[in-house]
Design a protein around this motif. Structure first.
Motif, PDB file in Angstrom:
ATOM      1  N   PRO A 102       0.820  -1.211   0.000  1.00 34.26           N
ATOM      2  CA  PRO A 102       0.000   0.000   0.000  1.00 34.26           C
ATOM      3  C   PRO A 102       0.860   1.271   0.000  1.00 34.26           C
ATOM      4  N   GLN A 103       0.302   2.352  -0.585  1.00 32.00           N
ATOM      5  CA  GLN A 103       0.921   3.665  -0.474  1.00 32.00           C
ATOM      6  C   GLN A 103       0.140   4.542   0.499  1.00 32.00           C
ATOM      7  N   PHE A 104      -1.126   4.192   0.771  1.00 33.24           N
ATOM      8  CA  PHE A 104      -1.984   4.956   1.668  1.00 33.24           C
ATOM      9  C   PHE A 104      -2.880   3.979   2.421  1.00 33.24           C
ATOM     10  N   LEU A 105      -3.015   4.210   3.720  1.00 33.34           N
ATOM     11  CA  LEU A 105      -3.857   3.339   4.547  1.00 33.34           C
ATOM     12  C   LEU A 105      -4.638   4.196   5.534  1.00 33.34           C
ATOM     13  N   LEU A 106      -5.954   4.043   5.520  1.00 33.00           N
ATOM     14  CA  LEU A 106      -6.854   4.685   6.469  1.00 33.00           C
ATOM     15  C   LEU A 106      -7.532   3.558   7.230  1.00 33.00           C
ATOM     16  N   TYR A 107      -7.452   3.577   8.572  1.00 32.43           N
ATOM     17  CA  TYR A 107      -8.069   2.498   9.335  1.00 32.43           C
ATOM     18  C   TYR A 107      -8.602   3.002  10.666  1.00 32.43           C
ATOM     19  N   LYS A 108      -9.625   2.284  11.203  1.00 27.25           N
ATOM     20  CA  LYS A 108     -10.227   2.653  12.476  1.00 27.25           C
ATOM     21  C   LYS A 108     -10.822   1.437  13.151  1.00 27.25           C
ATOM     22  N   ARG A 109     -10.681   1.402  14.473  1.00 27.59           N
ATOM     23  CA  ARG A 109     -11.339   0.360  15.273  1.00 27.59           C
ATOM     24  C   ARG A 109     -12.827   0.699  15.328  1.00 27.59           C
ATOM     25  N   THR A 110     -13.684  -0.307  15.126  1.00 24.33           N
ATOM     26  CA  THR A 110     -15.128  -0.063  15.092  1.00 24.33           C
ATOM     27  C   THR A 110     -15.857  -0.523  16.345  1.00 24.33           C
ATOM     28  N   GLY A 151       4.269  -1.974  10.516  1.00 26.20           N
ATOM     29  CA  GLY A 151       5.131  -2.262   9.393  1.00 26.20           C
ATOM     30  C   GLY A 151       4.437  -2.255   8.056  1.00 26.20           C
ATOM     31  N   LEU A 152       5.141  -1.763   7.096  1.00 30.21           N
ATOM     32  CA  LEU A 152       4.722  -1.819   5.705  1.00 30.21           C
ATOM     33  C   LEU A 152       5.311  -3.097   5.124  1.00 30.21           C
ATOM     34  N   LEU A 153       4.485  -3.880   4.484  1.00 33.72           N
ATOM     35  CA  LEU A 153       4.931  -5.131   3.872  1.00 33.72           C
ATOM     36  C   LEU A 153       4.736  -5.054   2.367  1.00 33.72           C
ATOM     37  N   SER A 154       5.469  -5.841   1.617  1.00 30.50           N
ATOM     38  CA  SER A 154       5.290  -5.856   0.166  1.00 30.50           C
ATOM     39  C   SER A 154       3.922  -6.410  -0.220  1.00 30.50           C
ATOM     40  N   THR A 155       3.256  -7.086   0.717  1.00 32.64           N
ATOM     41  CA  THR A 155       1.931  -7.653   0.448  1.00 32.64           C
ATOM     42  C   THR A 155       0.851  -7.084   1.362  1.00 32.64           C
ATOM     43  N   GLY A 156       1.127  -5.992   2.081  1.00 35.43           N
ATOM     44  CA  GLY A 156       0.129  -5.409   2.963  1.00 35.43           C
ATOM     45  C   GLY A 156       0.749  -4.642   4.104  1.00 35.43           C
ATOM     46  N   PHE A 157       0.257  -4.896   5.320  1.00 34.21           N
ATOM     47  CA  PHE A 157       0.768  -4.200   6.498  1.00 34.21           C
ATOM     48  C   PHE A 157       0.665  -5.105   7.712  1.00 34.21           C
ATOM     49  N   SER A 158       1.401  -4.740   8.754  1.00 36.29           N
ATOM     50  CA  SER A 158       1.423  -5.497   9.996  1.00 36.29           C
ATOM     51  C   SER A 158       0.808  -4.647  11.101  1.00 36.29           C
TER      52      SER A 158
END
Length: 179
Positions: A102-110, A151-158
């Protein structure tokens, strides 16, 4: 993922996400959990071509003006550009697979009070001394700080900063391929 904002009066940034029920909403400027709002999305699940608005004044009042931002979830994971999804945190670090970096990540606990976190590669996907990613929070004027994506991963994030069983929604935009 749909974000709607009324532009002719003071009202919330209303968010619909495919990881929530069509009778629920969550607010971009708030740290609160998702809540029941059956009149907001007309209790109708959005499709690839149509979304519905109910009678809630934050999204659909007579003579009101609005802006809506829509982020489509690409169904082909390997070639897609945007992925909207959910994950449940565990007691140890977990990798969230997107099939691309990813180049941009928006996330929130629901399921609890927490901020809207933004991590992006344009500001460097910076990390602090503990290895946690320094994020901005959309709901706060505060400086960037470590909020949970480690962490940024080549296949996502940690992700490592949640309590086991916390649920999150996210919207990720793919990083362009390098030459």
């Amino acid at each position: 993922m749909i974000i709607v904002k009324r532009t002719d009066s003071v009202d919330s940034w209303c968010v619909y996400h495919k990881g929530m029920a069509n009778t629920e909403a969550i607010y971009l400027e708030s740290t609160t959990t998702k809540n029941s709002q059956p009149t907001m999305w007309n209790s109708t699940t959005a499709t690839a071509s149509v979304f519905s608005l109910g009678t809630h004044p934050a999204v659909n009042a007579n003579a009101g003006t609005y802006v809506a931002y829509l982020f489509a979830h690409d169904t082909d994971a390997s070639t897609g550009l945007i992925k909207c999804g959910t994950f449940t945190s565990t007691v140890s670090a977990q990798n969230v697979n997107l099939d691309w970096e990813p180049q941009f990540l928006l996330y929130k606990r629901t399921n609890g009070i927490d901020g809207w976190n933004i991590a992006d590669s344009m500001k460097g996907w910076d990390v602090d001394r503990t290895g946690a990613t320094l994020n901005l929070q959309a709901n706060s004027p505060a400086a960037e700080a470590a909020y949970g994506i480690t962490g940024l991963l080549s296949t996502g994030f940690s992700h490592t900063n949640g309590t086991a069983g916390d649920t999150y929604i996210y919207m990720a935009i793919r990083r362009p391929n390098k030459p």
